[in-house]
Motif scaffolding. Sequence first.
Motif, PDB file in Angstrom:
ATOM      1  N   THR A  33    -119.504-107.988 -44.395  1.00 49.14           N
ATOM      2  CA  THR A  33    -119.689-107.350 -43.095  1.00 49.14           C
ATOM      3  C   THR A  33    -119.918-105.860 -43.258  1.00 49.14           C
ATOM      4  OG1 THR A  33    -118.340-108.967 -41.880  1.00 49.14           O
ATOM      5  CG2 THR A  33    -118.471-106.768 -40.939  1.00 49.14           C
ATOM      6  N   VAL A  60    -119.402-102.396 -40.971  1.00 54.00           N
ATOM      7  CA  VAL A  60    -118.758-101.816 -39.798  1.00 54.00           C
ATOM      8  C   VAL A  60    -119.021-100.319 -39.846  1.00 54.00           C
ATOM      9  CG1 VAL A  60    -116.540-101.348 -38.661  1.00 54.00           C
ATOM     10  CG2 VAL A  60    -116.953-103.584 -39.717  1.00 54.00           C
ATOM     11  N   TRP A  78    -118.505-103.055 -35.093  1.00 52.24           N
ATOM     12  CA  TRP A  78    -119.125-104.045 -35.972  1.00 52.24           C
ATOM     13  C   TRP A  78    -120.642-103.881 -35.937  1.00 52.24           C
ATOM     14  CZ3 TRP A  78    -122.201-108.224 -34.180  1.00 52.24           C
ATOM     15  CH2 TRP A  78    -122.636-109.088 -35.196  1.00 52.24           C
ATOM     16  N   ASN A 100    -123.062-109.089 -39.987  1.00 51.38           N
ATOM     17  CA  ASN A 100    -122.426-110.052 -40.887  1.00 51.38           C
ATOM     18  C   ASN A 100    -123.478-110.751 -41.723  1.00 51.38           C
ATOM     19  OD1 ASN A 100    -119.765-109.827 -39.982  1.00 51.38           O
ATOM     20  ND2 ASN A 100    -120.017-111.432 -38.458  1.00 51.38           N
ATOM     21  N   TYR A 113    -118.989 -98.672 -43.377  1.00 49.43           N
ATOM     22  CA  TYR A 113    -118.104 -99.371 -44.299  1.00 49.43           C
ATOM     23  C   TYR A 113    -118.644-100.784 -44.551  1.00 49.43           C
ATOM     24  CZ  TYR A 113    -114.445 -96.000 -42.825  1.00 49.43           C
ATOM     25  OH  TYR A 113    -113.707 -94.876 -42.539  1.00 49.43           O
ATOM     26  N   SER A 167    -115.398-110.498 -45.563  1.00 49.97           N
ATOM     27  CA  SER A 167    -115.220-111.146 -44.266  1.00 49.97           C
ATOM     28  C   SER A 167    -114.691-112.558 -44.469  1.00 49.97           C
ATOM     29  CB  SER A 167    -116.555-111.171 -43.529  1.00 49.97           C
ATOM     30  OG  SER A 167    -116.434-111.753 -42.250  1.00 49.97           O
ATOM     31  N   GLY A 168    -113.478-112.791 -43.989  1.00 51.38           N
ATOM     32  CA  GLY A 168    -112.902-114.131 -44.086  1.00 51.38           C
ATOM     33  C   GLY A 168    -111.865-114.267 -42.995  1.00 51.38           C
ATOM     34  N   GLY A 206    -110.137-112.311 -41.241  1.00 47.31           N
ATOM     35  CA  GLY A 206    -110.137-110.879 -40.995  1.00 47.31           C
ATOM     36  C   GLY A 206    -110.961-110.148 -42.042  1.00 47.31           C
ATOM     37  N   LEU A 207    -111.101-108.849 -41.867  1.00 43.15           N
ATOM     38  CA  LEU A 207    -111.812-108.006 -42.836  1.00 43.15           C
ATOM     39  C   LEU A 207    -110.756-107.450 -43.773  1.00 43.15           C
ATOM     40  CD1 LEU A 207    -114.202-106.244 -40.298  1.00 43.15           C
ATOM     41  CD2 LEU A 207    -114.659-108.238 -41.750  1.00 43.15           C
ATOM     42  N   LYS A 208    -110.586-108.135 -44.914  1.00 40.61           N
ATOM     43  CA  LYS A 208    -109.411-107.855 -45.739  1.00 40.61           C
ATOM     44  C   LYS A 208    -109.612-106.672 -46.674  1.00 40.61           C
ATOM     45  CE  LYS A 208    -105.994-109.976 -48.749  1.00 40.61           C
ATOM     46  NZ  LYS A 208    -105.533-111.224 -49.403  1.00 40.61           N
ATOM     47  N   TRP A 244    -111.932-103.307 -47.761  1.00 41.64           N
ATOM     48  CA  TRP A 244    -112.877-102.325 -47.250  1.00 41.64           C
ATOM     49  C   TRP A 244    -113.237-101.331 -48.344  1.00 41.64           C
ATOM     50  CZ3 TRP A 244    -113.880-101.451 -41.700  1.00 41.64           C
ATOM     51  CH2 TRP A 244    -113.250-102.381 -40.863  1.00 41.64           C
TER      52      TRP A 244
END
Lengths: 116, 105
Positions: free
Chosen positions: A35, A37, A47, A50, A95, A99-100, A102-104, A106
Amino acid sequence: EVQLLESGGGLVQPGGSLRLSCAASGFTFSTYAMTWVRQAPGKGLEWVSNLIISSNNTDYADSVKGRFTISRDNSKNTLYLQMNSLRAEDTAVYYCATSGDGLKNWGKGTLVTVSS
Amino acid sequence: SYELTQPPSVSVSPGQTASITCSGDKLGDKYVCWYQQKPGQSPVLVIYHDSKRPSGIPERFSGSNSGNTATLTISGTQAMDEADYYCQAWDSARVFGGGTKVTVL
């Protein structure tokens, strides 16, 4: 350790183009959705786009649809964002994130400034 | 387009509980995530799937989601929790709330 490193930002004139890159390491990049952002100066998160696994599965915010293109090169563990017809309102830190649930993970972001 | 609404700011005393709300139409039917962002830093995922904590996130962070409102609760708030917090949900696209600045007084 998962690492995401964005690059390619800079100063560009309105109507111009930039390509952002996000170099990934520390995980199996090809198996993760990714993703983009962005965050305008002093503003909240927005956002942008994706990309699931294949470059055929993409989504875009209405604000960038038709101007931005997300893609990936799994052989280079790299995510891209091609940005065309840039506008002043595209000025932001961009950034990339995994993506899974949540956006874990960054990256630190890359600044894009659109100004004449 | 789908919108998520957060209060601009929340103040809390050290050791007390901070509650940050996020409102959206039938939000309880969607999964909600929460992100913490400190000045000059990238966001950090603190809650996903409404109430799950990623590894490494302290237990004082909890979440709930029902009806039209999701809530992030910080129990025993510490000075290090002072940050901006953003909710996020999926509608036809990923949507972020406007963010809430949490001040620990």
